[in-house]
Design a protein around this motif. Structure first.
Motif, mmCIF file in Angstrom:
data_model
loop_
_atom_site.group_PDB
_atom_site.id
_atom_site.type_symbol
_atom_site.label_atom_id
_atom_site.label_comp_id
_atom_site.label_asym_id
_atom_site.label_seq_id
_atom_site.Cartn_x
_atom_site.Cartn_y
_atom_site.Cartn_z
ATOM 1 N N UNK A 1 0.835 -1.202 0.000
ATOM 2 C CA UNK A 1 0.000 0.000 0.000
ATOM 3 C C UNK A 1 0.866 1.245 0.000
ATOM 4 N N UNK A 2 0.385 2.269 -0.679
ATOM 5 C CA UNK A 2 0.971 3.598 -0.558
ATOM 6 C C UNK A 2 -0.187 4.577 -0.385
ATOM 7 N N UNK A 3 0.110 5.856 -0.367
ATOM 8 C CA UNK A 3 -0.957 6.827 -0.139
ATOM 9 C C UNK A 3 -1.986 6.825 -1.267
ATOM 10 N N UNK A 4 -1.540 6.540 -2.493
ATOM 11 C CA UNK A 4 -2.450 6.668 -3.629
ATOM 12 C C UNK A 4 -2.725 5.357 -4.359
ATOM 13 N N UNK A 5 -2.001 4.307 -4.047
ATOM 14 C CA UNK A 5 -2.150 3.073 -4.814
ATOM 15 C C UNK A 5 -2.106 1.851 -3.905
ATOM 16 N N UNK A 6 -2.620 0.755 -4.434
ATOM 17 C CA UNK A 6 -2.554 -0.548 -3.767
ATOM 18 C C UNK A 6 -2.022 -1.562 -4.769
ATOM 19 N N UNK A 7 -1.122 -2.414 -4.314
ATOM 20 C CA UNK A 7 -0.560 -3.456 -5.172
ATOM 21 C C UNK A 7 -1.315 -4.752 -4.891
ATOM 22 N N UNK A 8 -1.895 -5.327 -5.941
ATOM 23 C CA UNK A 8 -2.714 -6.533 -5.799
ATOM 24 C C UNK A 8 -2.024 -7.691 -6.514
ATOM 25 N N UNK A 9 -1.886 -8.781 -5.818
ATOM 26 C CA UNK A 9 -1.311 -10.001 -6.398
ATOM 27 C C UNK A 9 -2.458 -10.911 -6.825
ATOM 28 N N UNK A 10 -2.507 -11.233 -8.122
ATOM 29 C CA UNK A 10 -3.594 -12.037 -8.677
ATOM 30 C C UNK A 10 -3.219 -13.518 -8.623
ATOM 31 N N UNK A 11 -4.144 -14.354 -8.137
ATOM 32 C CA UNK A 11 -3.921 -15.812 -8.105
ATOM 33 C C UNK A 11 -4.416 -16.405 -9.421
ATOM 34 N N UNK A 12 -3.660 -16.227 -10.449
ATOM 35 C CA UNK A 12 -4.043 -16.701 -11.770
ATOM 36 C C UNK A 12 -3.419 -15.811 -12.825
ATOM 37 N N UNK A 13 -3.825 -15.961 -14.056
ATOM 38 C CA UNK A 13 -3.258 -15.117 -15.104
ATOM 39 C C UNK A 13 -4.024 -13.801 -15.174
ATOM 40 N N UNK A 14 -3.398 -12.812 -15.772
ATOM 41 C CA UNK A 14 -4.010 -11.477 -15.869
ATOM 42 C C UNK A 14 -4.410 -11.140 -17.310
ATOM 43 N N UNK A 15 -4.504 -12.170 -18.148
ATOM 44 C CA UNK A 15 -4.936 -11.948 -19.532
ATOM 45 C C UNK A 15 -6.350 -11.372 -19.559
ATOM 46 N N UNK A 16 -6.551 -10.316 -20.309
ATOM 47 C CA UNK A 16 -7.871 -9.709 -20.416
ATOM 48 C C UNK A 16 -8.095 -8.546 -19.468
ATOM 49 N N UNK A 17 -7.176 -8.325 -18.531
ATOM 50 C CA UNK A 17 -7.309 -7.179 -17.626
ATOM 51 C C UNK A 17 -6.666 -5.968 -18.292
ATOM 52 N N UNK A 18 -7.476 -4.964 -18.627
ATOM 53 C CA UNK A 18 -6.916 -3.769 -19.244
ATOM 54 C C UNK A 18 -7.132 -2.575 -18.308
ATOM 55 N N UNK A 19 -6.515 -1.452 -18.665
ATOM 56 C CA UNK A 19 -6.511 -0.310 -17.761
ATOM 57 C C UNK A 19 -7.816 0.478 -17.794
ATOM 58 N N UNK A 20 -8.555 0.417 -18.905
ATOM 59 C CA UNK A 20 -9.720 1.296 -19.035
ATOM 60 C C UNK A 20 -11.028 0.646 -18.604
ATOM 61 N N UNK A 21 -11.198 -0.659 -18.869
ATOM 62 C CA UNK A 21 -12.491 -1.281 -18.638
ATOM 63 C C UNK A 21 -12.548 -2.194 -17.417
ATOM 64 N N UNK A 22 -11.430 -2.564 -16.845
ATOM 65 C CA UNK A 22 -11.432 -3.476 -15.703
ATOM 66 C C UNK A 22 -11.851 -2.748 -14.430
ATOM 67 N N UNK A 23 -12.487 -3.493 -13.527
ATOM 68 C CA UNK A 23 -12.907 -2.941 -12.242
ATOM 69 C C UNK A 23 -12.361 -3.814 -11.121
ATOM 70 N N UNK A 24 -12.380 -3.282 -9.920
ATOM 71 C CA UNK A 24 -11.903 -4.052 -8.775
ATOM 72 C C UNK A 24 -12.808 -3.806 -7.581
ATOM 73 N N UNK A 25 -12.880 -4.822 -6.712
ATOM 74 C CA UNK A 25 -13.745 -4.765 -5.542
ATOM 75 C C UNK A 25 -12.975 -5.301 -4.330
ATOM 76 N N UNK A 26 -12.890 -4.507 -3.269
ATOM 77 C CA UNK A 26 -12.261 -4.951 -2.024
ATOM 78 C C UNK A 26 -13.311 -5.634 -1.158
ATOM 79 N N UNK A 27 -12.996 -6.826 -0.682
ATOM 80 C CA UNK A 27 -13.993 -7.641 0.021
ATOM 81 C C UNK A 27 -14.000 -7.430 1.526
ATOM 82 N N UNK A 28 -13.111 -6.584 2.041
ATOM 83 C CA UNK A 28 -13.087 -6.253 3.468
ATOM 84 C C UNK A 28 -12.814 -7.470 4.357
ATOM 85 N N UNK A 29 -12.064 -8.424 3.821
ATOM 86 C CA UNK A 29 -11.684 -9.595 4.612
ATOM 87 C C UNK A 29 -10.453 -10.219 3.968
ATOM 88 N N UNK A 30 -9.631 -10.921 4.749
ATOM 89 C CA UNK A 30 -8.484 -11.627 4.173
ATOM 90 C C UNK A 30 -8.951 -12.917 3.505
#
Length: 461
Positions: A48-77
């Motif tokens: 974590x930093x003040x403006x960004x969060x680094x997320x480690x994906x359990x799988x491949x990231x094919x198809x994740x682009x910068x403009x159309x992808x979304x993310x959701x924090x689940x509030x749990x580990x």
């Protein structure tokens, strides 16, 4: 109920996705990243930093682009569903069932990112575990609550040995049975099938929980596999009072996944490119084994690692040896001679052995016999080196006796069948038969009363 989804993926680099930070997120929080087609990828926050969060994906990231992808924090580990239904089940590295059956029936979820056992709460390991393998029981005894890794090499029979230990491990003098937790990281399909078939045929599968991250699974999944396995072990041991034996293979694949993430994140590398926190990361896993005061259960760990190029000074075995209480080293030369299990006598060590053997635990002569076998076998190694230079016919009669002992020791004590389950009494008797080749005056590490009581009467004078 669906949570709030955000836009703002700013970077995708291998398994690492950087997103714009929102309020109230934390380390190891679970994240869903949805690609442009709506497919969800599971990940976790690793920085974590003040403006960004680094997320480690359990799988491949094919198809994740910068403009159309979304993310959701689940509030749990990342959590594992635990319950008595764990036994007999097979899961993937993230704790999802892969055996064709539904998830276990339980509403109990546990954070997989647990902490090592508090040293103040630890109870000292003392109970001898009989594995039925002479090379371990006789000379490198395993104690309940211990961490005793197997250092192997590519192509050596460490999987056979691990399966044999799982089948045969028992506590002496009690009806209490071990349950097993198996964690496979980056293992091939035939290895996974070998373990499942072995457990089914021997009837122990109903007492085994398996977590498998196969070689074709995303390497990043290997990071969570041992954590899920140890979480299941902690539940069975400290909530249900069971004695749990955890086998984790291959820790080298786990460390390679750590190195992959570290390189992607641009971290300063340590030895051979592994991250500088490799020691603390391994310790975080290994130190989850042990006994807790006031708890009937225990966790005993047998991590297995293949040493790259059979190099025992490589960072992975080197750091593992610092953290754990000894090591069982498999030797390629002994394996080429047809010796199974090819446990190297001299580099192998169990630091807690002295606390779990002796009168009322194994047998009164155990420590003396083990010490004498080590001493005599060490001399055999020196004499073999000498014989290779001057020739065996130039050796003294005593040296030839030692060579005879060495052959008998390797052929009868160390060598046994894959399904041969020896009691500690049988192991010690074979040890005495091997020592009987030597003159009595050479048995200087054994008390005279034990020699009179246990040495075969037809031994050499």
């Amino acid at each position: 109920m669906k949570g709030v989804e955000y836009r703002g993926v700013t970077s995708v680099d291998g398994p690492i996705v950087i997103v714009q930070r929102t309020e109230n997120i934390f380390f190891n929080e679970t994240v869903y990243v949805r690609d442009r087609l709506g497919e969800k990828r599971l990940g976790r926050v690793i920085d974590l930093s003040e403006k960004a969060a680094v997320v480690q994906i359990f799988g491949n990231t094919t198809g994740i682009d910068l403009s159309e992808s979304t993310f959701e924090f689940l509030d749990k580990p990342l959590e594992l569903r635990v319950g008595e239904g764990l036994l007999g089940r097979v899961f993937n590295g993230l704790g999802e069932p892969i055996d064709g059956y539904p998830a276990i029936v339980s509403s109990n979820f546990v954070n997989v990112n647990s902490y090592p056992i508090n040293p103040y709460s630890r109870s000292y390991p003392r109970d001898f575990i009989q594995t039925g393998v002479s090379a371990i029981d006789g000379m490198n005894s395993l104690v309940r609550g211990q961490k005793l890794p197997i250092f192997s090499g590519s192509g050596l029979p460490h999987n056979k040995l691990a399966a044999q230990i799982i089948r045969q491990a028992k506590l002496r003098g009690t009806d209490e049975q071990f349950v097993m937790v198996f964690a496979g990281m980056g293992i091939k399909y035939d290895v996974a099938r070998f373990f499942i078939n072995t457990f089914e045929e021997s009837g122990v599968l109903s007492k085994v929980v398996m977590f498998q991250s196969l070689a074709d699974a995303p390497s990043i999944e290997r990071i969570m596999t041992p954590r899920c396995a140890l979480t299941a072990a902690e539940y069975l041991a400290f909530e249900k009072g069971m004695h749990v034996l955890v086998v984790m293979t291959d820790m080298t694949n786990y460390c390679e996944a750590l190195r992959e993430i570290s390189t992607t994140r641009g971290e300063v590398p340590g030895r051979k490119g592994y991250p500088g926190y490799l020691y603390s990361d391994l310790a975080e896993l290994y130190e989850r084994a042990g006994k807790i005061k006031g708890s009937e259960g225990s966790i005993t760990q047998i991590p297995i690692l293949t040493m790259p190029n059979d190099d025992i000074s490589h960072p992975i075995p080197d750091l593992t040896g610092y953290i754990t209480e000894g090591q069982i080293v498999l030797d390629r030369e002994m394996d080429s001679k047809g010796i199974y299990p090819p446990v190297a006598g001299l580099p192998s060590l169990s630091r807690l052995m002295k606390d779990g053997i002796g009168d009322k635990m194994t047998r009164e002569d155990h420590a003396n016999v083990s010490s004498q076998l080590f001493a005599a076998y060490s001399k055999v190694k020196s004499i073999r080196n000498l014989a290779s230079i001057i020739g065996e016919e130039e050796l003294s009669s005593l040296d030839r006796k030692y060579l005879e002992f060495g052959n008998k020791f390797e052929g009868e004590f160390l060598t046994q069948g894959e399904y041969e389950d020896r009691t500690i009494e049988q192991t010690l008797e074979i040890g005495w038969k091997c020592l009987a080749v030597l003159p009595k005056e050479e048995l200087f590490r054994i008390k005279s009363e034990y020699i009179e009581k246990y040495l075969p009467k037809d031994s050499a004078e």
